[in-house]
Motif scaffolding. Structure first.
Motif, short mmCIF file in Angstrom:
data_model
loop_
_atom_site.label_atom_id
_atom_site.label_comp_id
_atom_site.label_asym_id
_atom_site.label_seq_id
_atom_site.Cartn_x
_atom_site.Cartn_y
_atom_site.Cartn_z
N THR A 194 18.74 -5.21 -2.45
CA THR A 194 17.94 -5.23 -1.13
C THR A 194 17.22 -3.81 -1.21
O THR A 194 17.99 -2.68 -1.42
N VAL A 195 15.83 -3.74 -1.04
CA VAL A 195 15.23 -2.46 -0.67
C VAL A 195 14.54 -2.56 0.55
O VAL A 195 13.60 -3.22 0.94
N PHE A 196 14.94 -1.54 1.50
CA PHE A 196 14.29 -1.45 2.83
C PHE A 196 12.86 -1.07 2.69
O PHE A 196 12.44 -0.07 1.71
N HIS A 197 11.89 -1.68 3.63
CA HIS A 197 10.57 -1.05 3.57
C HIS A 197 10.43 0.18 4.03
O HIS A 197 11.60 0.75 4.80
N GLY A 198 9.53 1.03 3.58
CA GLY A 198 9.28 2.30 3.97
C GLY A 198 7.76 2.63 4.66
O GLY A 198 6.97 1.92 4.34
N VAL A 199 7.74 3.76 5.58
CA VAL A 199 6.47 4.13 5.85
C VAL A 199 6.07 5.61 5.48
O VAL A 199 7.06 6.13 5.59
N ALA A 203 16.03 -2.15 -14.90
CA ALA A 203 15.43 -3.22 -15.60
C ALA A 203 15.34 -2.89 -16.97
O ALA A 203 15.38 -3.82 -17.98
N LEU A 204 14.55 -1.90 -17.32
CA LEU A 204 14.07 -1.37 -18.53
C LEU A 204 15.20 -1.07 -19.38
O LEU A 204 15.04 -1.19 -20.62
N HIS A 205 16.12 -0.33 -18.99
CA HIS A 205 17.31 0.31 -19.61
C HIS A 205 18.48 -0.73 -20.14
O HIS A 205 19.38 -0.12 -20.60
N ILE A 252 8.73 7.40 0.06
CA ILE A 252 9.28 8.02 -1.01
C ILE A 252 10.66 7.32 -1.10
O ILE A 252 11.14 7.08 -2.26
N VAL A 253 11.50 7.61 0.10
CA VAL A 253 12.80 6.55 -0.44
C VAL A 253 12.58 5.19 -0.73
O VAL A 253 13.21 4.95 -1.84
N MET A 254 11.86 4.28 -0.27
CA MET A 254 11.50 3.19 -0.78
C MET A 254 10.98 3.16 -2.35
O MET A 254 11.55 2.27 -2.92
N ALA A 255 10.18 3.91 -2.57
CA ALA A 255 9.66 4.22 -3.80
C ALA A 255 10.69 4.49 -4.93
O ALA A 255 10.65 4.02 -5.99
N GLN A 256 11.39 5.46 -4.40
CA GLN A 256 12.59 5.78 -5.30
C GLN A 256 13.65 4.95 -5.43
O GLN A 256 14.14 4.46 -6.59
N ASN A 257 13.85 3.98 -4.40
CA ASN A 257 14.92 3.05 -4.71
C ASN A 257 14.28 1.74 -5.69
O ASN A 257 14.99 1.17 -6.44
N TYR A 258 12.89 1.50 -5.54
CA TYR A 258 12.36 0.82 -6.54
C TYR A 258 12.30 1.20 -7.98
O TYR A 258 12.56 0.59 -8.84
N VAL A 259 11.98 2.42 -8.00
CA VAL A 259 12.04 3.12 -9.40
C VAL A 259 13.52 2.99 -9.97
O VAL A 259 13.57 2.67 -11.10
N ARG A 260 14.40 3.19 -9.42
CA ARG A 260 15.74 3.08 -9.75
C ARG A 260 16.01 1.64 -10.31
O ARG A 260 16.64 1.34 -11.40
N ALA A 299 0.63 -1.19 -0.23
CA ALA A 299 -0.13 0.09 -0.05
C ALA A 299 0.92 1.19 -0.07
O ALA A 299 0.81 2.20 -0.72
N TYR A 300 1.88 1.15 0.84
CA TYR A 300 2.67 2.52 1.02
C TYR A 300 3.38 2.66 -0.29
O TYR A 300 3.55 3.90 -0.86
N LEU A 301 4.05 1.69 -0.71
CA LEU A 301 4.89 1.63 -2.01
C LEU A 301 3.86 2.17 -2.95
O LEU A 301 4.41 3.12 -4.03
N THR A 302 2.81 1.55 -3.40
CA THR A 302 1.91 1.98 -4.30
C THR A 302 1.52 3.27 -4.46
O THR A 302 1.79 4.20 -5.58
N ASP A 303 0.98 3.95 -3.35
CA ASP A 303 0.72 5.32 -3.05
C ASP A 303 2.03 6.37 -3.38
O ASP A 303 1.87 7.20 -4.12
N ALA A 304 3.21 5.81 -2.77
CA ALA A 304 4.25 6.68 -3.29
C ALA A 304 4.74 6.71 -4.74
O ALA A 304 5.08 7.68 -5.18
N LEU A 305 4.63 5.57 -5.20
CA LEU A 305 4.83 5.67 -6.60
C LEU A 305 3.87 6.62 -7.50
O LEU A 305 4.39 7.31 -8.39
N VAL A 306 2.57 6.61 -7.14
CA VAL A 306 1.71 7.55 -7.58
C VAL A 306 2.15 8.94 -7.32
O VAL A 306 2.23 9.74 -8.36
N LYS A 307 2.52 9.04 -6.00
CA LYS A 307 3.02 10.40 -5.58
C LYS A 307 4.30 10.92 -6.55
O LYS A 307 4.22 12.03 -6.82
N LEU A 308 4.75 9.98 -6.91
CA LEU A 308 6.03 10.22 -7.43
C LEU A 308 5.70 10.46 -9.19
O LEU A 308 6.70 10.69 -9.93
N GLY A 309 4.52 10.29 -9.63
CA GLY A 309 3.95 10.60 -10.99
C GLY A 309 4.03 9.50 -11.91
O GLY A 309 3.88 9.64 -13.02
#
Lengths: 354, 354
Positions: B153-158, B337-339, B324-332, B26-36
């Motif tokens: 490793t990506v740590f959880h975030g809240v 993966a994509l590039h 947000i830190v967690m989401a940024q780590n995942y986005v990286r 839930a936290y990750l999904t919403d944070a990814l939305v916040k990041l656009g």
């Protein structure tokens, strides 16, 4: 034909103890080998088979101290897919677990559904997977899922030499299987009592049914006409059935098949069964037993059980329910799958065609 | 980026009650939305999210009277694959269930493993699937499975605003979570007693732990320094933590992450933890708490807890453990993966690279 049989891992093939699905898979696999096919069985490492055995787990999951049962199933699924080029056809016995994988595969597959299907969660699943070719073990089993792509009903079979024909010379009826609310051992005990016949009961108590057994059944076993044999092995089952006047099968649920019905027939033993599930497809009323709807009718049937010819029961078994008959029925399905001009037309065969 | 998050169905996202994985999703999904990002969440229908929700089941499986939990999971998996063309990347949180499907897919996927991995059956599974890119939630979580294709490793975030910073003005230590042998509430109670401090305990008793609770814990709760709050909601958790002098985390198992550790930090509350699992990766000894190996050291640490600066705890949380830190780590990771020029080189990144 190069055939892969994919068994559940919960029990070995055949199972050490209880396990209907794994027993049928064992009979089918060996019968396909007898018919000259090149068969590979994916099953737990303690399985015993005439086919080539491929195992991802050393022992059946129920008997190992396994924490995560799904891991072995997923591992086996991947092993099957990795080797799928070795086979003409994949025959799954693992419910729907493989559907998302085999849907994407170009390999011919079919799946026999062994369990009860009147579970609400299965409806949306089979709506989604309405292209996956599935085989029922009785027509009645299909009822809750008319949207599935049923390609045939194939009845279970057991090896013709596994159970010896008997004359029913023991002065008793028999109840075999599990003590559970849907199997209604209580009815069986009452039917025998009211027909003035002894009853031998060989049944196990599952963990989940312990409370039911203590409350509803245990006290009934103390009656003088009841002999309680607890759980028995395959070897004792034959003589127990062969000497019985009748098998009592007073079920209260949509039994998808009921292996004990054809085991009784193999011994020449007629059946008195309540009319649920597969019963009217397996038992011919007045010929291999009596199909009833009430306790009174069941008692009357047991009193008249001598009207059923035991030779006819055995003959019917050999004609309809031997392992070879089952294997031949499946081979016909495999051939149909392989020789279809258009793959799509096979997969979209209308439901309820036999 | 068009991202699919695939959650387990056992709890809603976020969960109504307990459910660590679904809360992080839930936290990750919403944070990814916040990041656009353009995010689709596959989860039960009672989930609440800022993303697009796709549900194959109306409610979380634990709360429905579901007979067959696997059906929903397989249905969801097929739904994901049917729509996979809509996404740049699929991020799974469903253990290994999808591996045989996604291995055959050309879609970029990664999987965060949320649970404990020291289960024997997982070894052969991850030997087989050693090409599937997996993310650990601590480095220590990987230990039992060095053969897996760990990509990070990506740590959880809240969410940073979920818990309010507090000054620890209550005169108590706190123990939060579950009563189970590995969580060692008994140790927490003893540590507080020996340090002459009150302890507030907010924990639930799982069905599986009822015997343990009755035998090992219940009598300990009667002591005058113990206040037992039973299970509490999210709203009460914040103030309880924010007013505590310390969180006691005297675990006896390889905790893969430990959400309560970062929740405490978010409140400015230092932690006294036994050195197992993720603990040394999350807590900085002497800075955000004390890492100990014995009861004596734990008691000493609690007596010295004023040496830890609560502002530092909160700052560390914001820097390392926000959503947000967690989401940024995942986005990286997603971008990596994509590039990747070669798909293969991504999937085969050596293990243990952070």
């Amino acid at each position: 034909m190069r055939i892969a049989q994919i068994a559940p891992l919960i029990e070995s093939v055949p199972p050490k103890y209880y396990g209907g699905t794994e027993r049928v898979v064992a009979y089918l696999t060996d019968a396909l080998v007898k018919l000259g096919h090149d068969v590979t069985l994916f099953a737990s490492g303690d399985s015993i088979t005439r086919a080539r055995l491929v195992s991802v787990t050393p022992t059946a999951l129920r008997l190992s101290n396994c924490v995560d049962q799904m891991a072995g199933n997923i591992l086996q699924l991947q092993e099957v897919m990795d080797r799928s080029h070795e086979f003409d056809l994949l025959h799954f016995h693992t419910d729907y677990l493989h559907f998302p994988v085999t849907r994407r595969s170009h390999k011919k597959t079919l799946t026999t559904l062994h369990g009860r299907l009147d579970i609400p969660e299965l409806k949306p699943l089979y709506e989604k997977f309405n292209d996956m070719p599935v085989v029922s073990i009785s027509n009645s089993q299909r009822r809750p899922l008319p949207m599935a792509n049923w390609i045939a009903t194939v009845f279970h079979g057991v090896p013709a030499d596994l159970y010896e024909y008997g004359k029913g010379e023991g002065d008793y009826a028999v109840f075999l299987g599990r003590f559970s609310p849907e199997k209604r051992a209580d009815r069986a005990i009452e039917i025998a009592r009211r027909a003035n016949m002894k009853i031998k009961i060989a049944a196990k108590v599952d963990k989940a049914d312990e409370k039911y057994f203590d409350k509803e059944i245990r006290h009934l076993l103390d009656q003088p006409h009841v002999e309680y044999l607890h759980e028995i092995g395959e070897k004792e089952k034959g003589p127990l059935l062969a000497n019985a006047k009748a098998l009592l099968f007073p079920i209260d649920w949509p039994e998808p098949f009921g292996m004990v019905l054809i085991e009784a027939m193999a011994c020449g033993t007629p059946i008195i069964a309540f009319n649920h599930g597969s019963v009217p497809e397996i038992i011919e009323h007045g010929k291999t037993g009596f199909i009833v709807n009430t306790m009174d009718k069941a008692v009357e049937a047991l009193k008249n059980i001598h009207l059923i010819n035991r030779d006819t029961c055995r003959e019917t078994f050999e004609r309809r329910f031997s392992d070879i008959v089952m294997a031949q029925n499946y081979v016909r399905l495999y051939e149909k799958a392989l020789h279809k001009q258009s793959e799509r037309s096979f997969y979209l065969t209308p439901a309820y065609r036999k």
